[in-house]
Design an enzyme around this catalytic site. Structure first.
Site, PDB file in Angstrom:
ATOM      1  CB  CYS A  71      -0.930  -0.002   1.213  1.00 48.98           C
ATOM      2  SG  CYS A  71      -1.920   1.486   1.386  1.00 48.98           S
TER       3      CYS A  71
ATOM      4  CB  CYS B 268      -0.422   2.453   4.017  1.00 50.90           C
ATOM      5  SG  CYS B 268      -2.061   1.907   3.515  1.00 50.90           S
ATOM      6  CG  ASP B 269       3.446   1.268   4.468  1.00 47.94           C
ATOM      7  OD1 ASP B 269       3.083   1.734   5.568  1.00 47.94           O
ATOM      8  OD2 ASP B 269       3.189   0.100   4.111  1.00 47.94           O
TER       9      ASP B 269
END
Length: 315
Positions: free
Chosen positions: A140, A143-144
């Site tokens: 993701c 997300c990261d």
């Protein structure tokens, strides 16, 4: 984030398992039919679309973040009276005319069910992948991605998700290498054109990732990938700080015993009905030609309509 209401009792006209776009669309339609409906979701953040930085192919929203779009779904569902319970579903079974949903907070009963549990990213299955999850391996970018500012990252895959997130990462990372095992990408042409025009994205085609390697002592972190050129069969190392993997999805359907294809996706008819009467499937968990937001919402609406007709036939 808005929270949903859940009232007591354990018998419903319809239980929807999954609170993503398909599940909430089904819930909105079901409530409008007058069905006593409950949506079950295992966490507050639901739907793979929540992880998308930008959604550009959903009618009515030329550009919107996935998280914002999911919030609009939730708000709409709440306003029309869809009830939601946060719980994990363990199994589903039929007893006579009733469907029993076993959860980690007890059993629930319903006349009909809609399975809308979506799917999760597939793993590469190469050495180092599991070991370095959250230590440089991610599925993701939204997300990261911020953790890799001015660093080098690898994106594995050739579809829409891979190219979309390569573009997202190109805004943060210094260098992005997109690695695909075939000689051409599968992503939409508009995405490919954007990636080709992005100076810090480099394509490495006809290539497999054989291993993800890095520091195992002290602070674990990804440092390189081992690549194999499928034409020459030669292997080489590529230094990287992160590996983002997009090689397909697998459905969350292990808890329900209905007919599925070889990959575990639920087989339905055009009314979203499964092999078990009164049980329907919608969205990414079912065998569908495309895994897209518009298709999931359509599935949910059809499934709720079919569930309502089934309930009417029981009277």
């Amino acid at each position: 984030m808005n929270s949903f209401l859940f009232s007591g009792g354990n018998m419903y006209d319809l239980i929807i398992i999954g609170g993503g776009p398909a599940g909430l669309a089904a819930g909105i339609y079901a409530v409008r039919f007058g069905l006593d409906t409950l949506v079950l979701e295992k966490s507050e953040i639901s739907g793979q679309i929540s992880m998308s930085d930008i959604v550009e192919n959903y009618p009515g929203f030329p550009s919107i973040s996935g998280l914002e779009l999911m919030e609009k779904y939730r708000t709409h569902a709440q306003e029309v009276g869809v009830k939601t319970k946060i719980t994990e579903v363990l199994s589903v079974r039929t007893e006579g005319a009733k469907k029993i949903v076993s959860t980690d907070s007890g059993d629930l009963e319903a006349k009909t069910l809609i399975i809308a549990t979506g799917a999760n990213p597939k793993h590469l299955g190469v050495p180092g992948e599991k070991e370095f999850i959250s230590k440089g391996v991610s599925y993701c970018a939204i997300c990261d991605g911020p953790f890799f500012k001015n660093k080098t990252v690898v994106v594995v895959g050739g579809g829409n998700s891979a190219v979309t997130d390569a573009l997202l990462l190109s805004k943060v990372a210094q260098n992005v290498y997109l690695i695909h095992r075939r000689d051409r990408l599968k992503a939409a042409k508009v995405l490919q054109d954007r990636a080709l025009a992005t100076p810090n994205i480099e394509f490495i085609l006809n290539t497999l990732v054989q291993e993800i390697a890095g520091s195992r002592e002290g602070v674990k972190k990804v440092e390189k990938v081992i690549l194999q050129d499928l034409n020459s069969k030669e292997s080489r190392e590529l230094s990287t700080n992160g590996v983002f993997i997009y090689v397909g999805i697998q459905p969350n359907t292990e808890f329900v015993n209905v007919e599925k294809n070889n990959e575990g996706f639920i087989i339905t008819n055009r009314w979203m009905e499964t092999s078990e009467k009164g049980i329907y499937a919608a969205g990414d968990c079912r065998d569908t030609p495309i895994w897209q937001l518009v298709a999931a919402v359509r599935d949910g609406a059809i499934a709720a309509t079919a569930a309502n007709e089934y309930i009417e036939s029981l009277k």
